[in-house]
Write a protein that holds these residues in place. Structure first.
Motif, PDB file in Angstrom:
ATOM      1  N   PHE A  50       5.612   4.866   0.455  1.00  0.00           N
ATOM      2  CA  PHE A  50       5.299   3.534   0.960  1.00  0.00           C
ATOM      3  C   PHE A  50       4.574   3.635   2.288  1.00  0.00           C
ATOM      4  O   PHE A  50       4.942   4.430   3.156  1.00  0.00           O
ATOM      5  CB  PHE A  50       6.601   2.749   1.124  1.00  0.00           C
ATOM      6  CG  PHE A  50       6.452   1.415   1.779  1.00  0.00           C
ATOM      7  CD1 PHE A  50       6.721   1.256   3.137  1.00  0.00           C
ATOM      8  CD2 PHE A  50       6.050   0.307   1.054  1.00  0.00           C
ATOM      9  CE1 PHE A  50       6.607   0.024   3.749  1.00  0.00           C
ATOM     10  CE2 PHE A  50       5.928  -0.938   1.657  1.00  0.00           C
ATOM     11  CZ  PHE A  50       6.208  -1.077   3.007  1.00  0.00           C
ATOM     12  N   VAL A  51       3.545   2.814   2.463  1.00  0.00           N
ATOM     13  CA  VAL A  51       2.807   2.753   3.718  1.00  0.00           C
ATOM     14  C   VAL A  51       3.016   1.400   4.402  1.00  0.00           C
ATOM     15  O   VAL A  51       3.385   1.334   5.574  1.00  0.00           O
ATOM     16  CB  VAL A  51       1.305   2.996   3.486  1.00  0.00           C
ATOM     17  CG1 VAL A  51       0.515   2.797   4.779  1.00  0.00           C
ATOM     18  CG2 VAL A  51       1.058   4.389   2.912  1.00  0.00           C
ATOM     19  N   ALA A  52       2.757   0.328   3.657  1.00  0.00           N
ATOM     20  CA  ALA A  52       2.862  -1.010   4.239  1.00  0.00           C
ATOM     21  C   ALA A  52       2.994  -2.037   3.121  1.00  0.00           C
ATOM     22  O   ALA A  52       2.578  -1.807   1.988  1.00  0.00           O
ATOM     23  CB  ALA A  52       1.634  -1.323   5.099  1.00  0.00           C
ATOM     24  N   GLY A  53       3.578  -3.185   3.487  1.00  0.00           N
ATOM     25  CA  GLY A  53       3.713  -4.266   2.525  1.00  0.00           C
ATOM     26  C   GLY A  53       3.717  -5.600   3.229  1.00  0.00           C
ATOM     27  O   GLY A  53       3.968  -5.675   4.443  1.00  0.00           O
ATOM     28  N   LEU A  54       3.399  -6.652   2.470  1.00  0.00           N
ATOM     29  CA  LEU A  54       3.489  -7.987   3.044  1.00  0.00           C
ATOM     30  C   LEU A  54       3.815  -9.007   1.971  1.00  0.00           C
ATOM     31  O   LEU A  54       3.539  -8.807   0.792  1.00  0.00           O
ATOM     32  CB  LEU A  54       2.219  -8.375   3.804  1.00  0.00           C
ATOM     33  CG  LEU A  54       1.001  -8.885   3.062  1.00  0.00           C
ATOM     34  CD1 LEU A  54       0.002  -9.434   4.075  1.00  0.00           C
ATOM     35  CD2 LEU A  54       0.410  -7.888   2.159  1.00  0.00           C
ATOM     36  N   THR A  55       4.434 -10.085   2.413  1.00  0.00           N
ATOM     37  CA  THR A  55       4.835 -11.145   1.503  1.00  0.00           C
ATOM     38  C   THR A  55       3.631 -11.984   1.077  1.00  0.00           C
ATOM     39  O   THR A  55       2.530 -11.829   1.605  1.00  0.00           O
ATOM     40  CB  THR A  55       5.879 -12.033   2.157  1.00  0.00           C
ATOM     41  OG1 THR A  55       5.362 -12.488   3.418  1.00  0.00           O
ATOM     42  CG2 THR A  55       7.178 -11.265   2.385  1.00  0.00           C
ATOM     43  N   ARG A  90      10.035   1.021  -2.699  1.00  0.00           N
ATOM     44  CA  ARG A  90      10.101   2.043  -3.721  1.00  0.00           C
ATOM     45  C   ARG A  90       9.079   1.805  -4.802  1.00  0.00           C
ATOM     46  O   ARG A  90       8.839   0.656  -5.220  1.00  0.00           O
ATOM     47  CB  ARG A  90      11.524   2.096  -4.281  1.00  0.00           C
ATOM     48  CG  ARG A  90      12.494   2.681  -3.276  1.00  0.00           C
ATOM     49  CD  ARG A  90      13.905   2.546  -3.687  1.00  0.00           C
ATOM     50  NE  ARG A  90      14.382   1.172  -3.579  1.00  0.00           N
ATOM     51  CZ  ARG A  90      15.648   0.834  -3.535  1.00  0.00           C
ATOM     52  NH1 ARG A  90      16.565   1.794  -3.589  1.00  0.00           N
ATOM     53  NH2 ARG A  90      16.012  -0.426  -3.461  1.00  0.00           N
ATOM     54  N   THR A  91       8.483   2.843  -5.304  1.00  0.00           N
ATOM     55  CA  THR A  91       7.367   2.707  -6.245  1.00  0.00           C
ATOM     56  C   THR A  91       7.762   1.943  -7.504  1.00  0.00           C
ATOM     57  O   THR A  91       6.966   1.146  -8.013  1.00  0.00           O
ATOM     58  CB  THR A  91       6.832   4.087  -6.640  1.00  0.00           C
ATOM     59  OG1 THR A  91       7.898   4.877  -7.178  1.00  0.00           O
ATOM     60  CG2 THR A  91       6.229   4.820  -5.457  1.00  0.00           C
ATOM     61  N   TRP A 111       0.863  -1.182   0.000  1.00  0.00           N
ATOM     62  CA  TRP A 111       0.000   0.000   0.000  1.00  0.00           C
ATOM     63  C   TRP A 111       0.900   1.233   0.000  1.00  0.00           C
ATOM     64  O   TRP A 111       1.877   1.296   0.760  1.00  0.00           O
ATOM     65  CB  TRP A 111      -0.911   0.043   1.216  1.00  0.00           C
ATOM     66  CG  TRP A 111      -2.086  -0.884   1.150  1.00  0.00           C
ATOM     67  CD1 TRP A 111      -2.181  -2.114   1.722  1.00  0.00           C
ATOM     68  CD2 TRP A 111      -3.336  -0.649   0.494  1.00  0.00           C
ATOM     69  NE1 TRP A 111      -3.409  -2.668   1.451  1.00  0.00           N
ATOM     70  CE2 TRP A 111      -4.143  -1.785   0.701  1.00  0.00           C
ATOM     71  CE3 TRP A 111      -3.854   0.418  -0.257  1.00  0.00           C
ATOM     72  CZ2 TRP A 111      -5.430  -1.897   0.187  1.00  0.00           C
ATOM     73  CZ3 TRP A 111      -5.142   0.304  -0.759  1.00  0.00           C
ATOM     74  CH2 TRP A 111      -5.917  -0.838  -0.534  1.00  0.00           C
ATOM     75  N   PHE A 112       0.550   2.177  -0.839  1.00  0.00           N
ATOM     76  CA  PHE A 112       1.251   3.457  -0.911  1.00  0.00           C
ATOM     77  C   PHE A 112       0.214   4.563  -0.781  1.00  0.00           C
ATOM     78  O   PHE A 112      -0.995   4.311  -0.921  1.00  0.00           O
ATOM     79  CB  PHE A 112       1.966   3.595  -2.265  1.00  0.00           C
ATOM     80  CG  PHE A 112       3.163   2.697  -2.419  1.00  0.00           C
ATOM     81  CD1 PHE A 112       3.006   1.336  -2.644  1.00  0.00           C
ATOM     82  CD2 PHE A 112       4.447   3.208  -2.345  1.00  0.00           C
ATOM     83  CE1 PHE A 112       4.111   0.495  -2.781  1.00  0.00           C
ATOM     84  CE2 PHE A 112       5.553   2.383  -2.492  1.00  0.00           C
ATOM     85  CZ  PHE A 112       5.375   1.032  -2.707  1.00  0.00           C
TER      86      PHE A 112
END
Length: 124
Positions: A46-51, A107-108, A35-36
């Motif tokens: 960048f806000v959050a990420g997950l595998t 990074r986007t 999520w960005f």
């Protein structure tokens, strides 16, 4: 990969929202998701990420402890639960899929598919 984000809206400071991002792609479950957000006049961040398994997550310092990212691979959907919202969280929120890497990137340009964005407005 087609992504569709939803769930944005207007909320008072301290309130909560849950964003959803639906993927119309069977291989979604193998992608890192992120999520960005982009506020007016600012760069997308960048806000959050997950595998793919959801076993590893990463958060921007500004949202850590308030936001939670999760996914339901059976529904091809990733979520962003946002609690204790602040006016500075106001932005257009985008979900993104990274089909090339297995670890979370911030990074986007490391994400190759994007949803259309959903507006989140937090009033003070």
């Amino acid at each position: 990969v087609q992504l569709q984000a939803s769930g944005g809206g207007l909320v008072q400071a301290g309130g909560s929202l849950r964003l959803s991002c639906a993927a119309f792609e069977r291989t979604f479950r193998s992608y890192v998701m992120g999520w960005f957000r982009q506020a007016p006049g600012k760069e997308r961040e960048f806000v959050a990420g997950l595998t793919w398994s959801g076993g590893s997550t990463d958060y921007a310092d500004s949202v850590k402890g308030r936001f939670t990212i999760s996914r339901d691979n059976a529904k091809n959907t990733v979520y962003l639960q946002m609690n204790s919202l602040k006016p500075e969280d106001t932005a257009v929120y985008y979900c993104a899929a990274d089909t090339r890497y297995y670890s979370i990137r911030r990074r986007t340009w490391e994400y190759d598919y994007w949803g259309q964005g959903t507006q989140v407005t937090v009033s003070s």
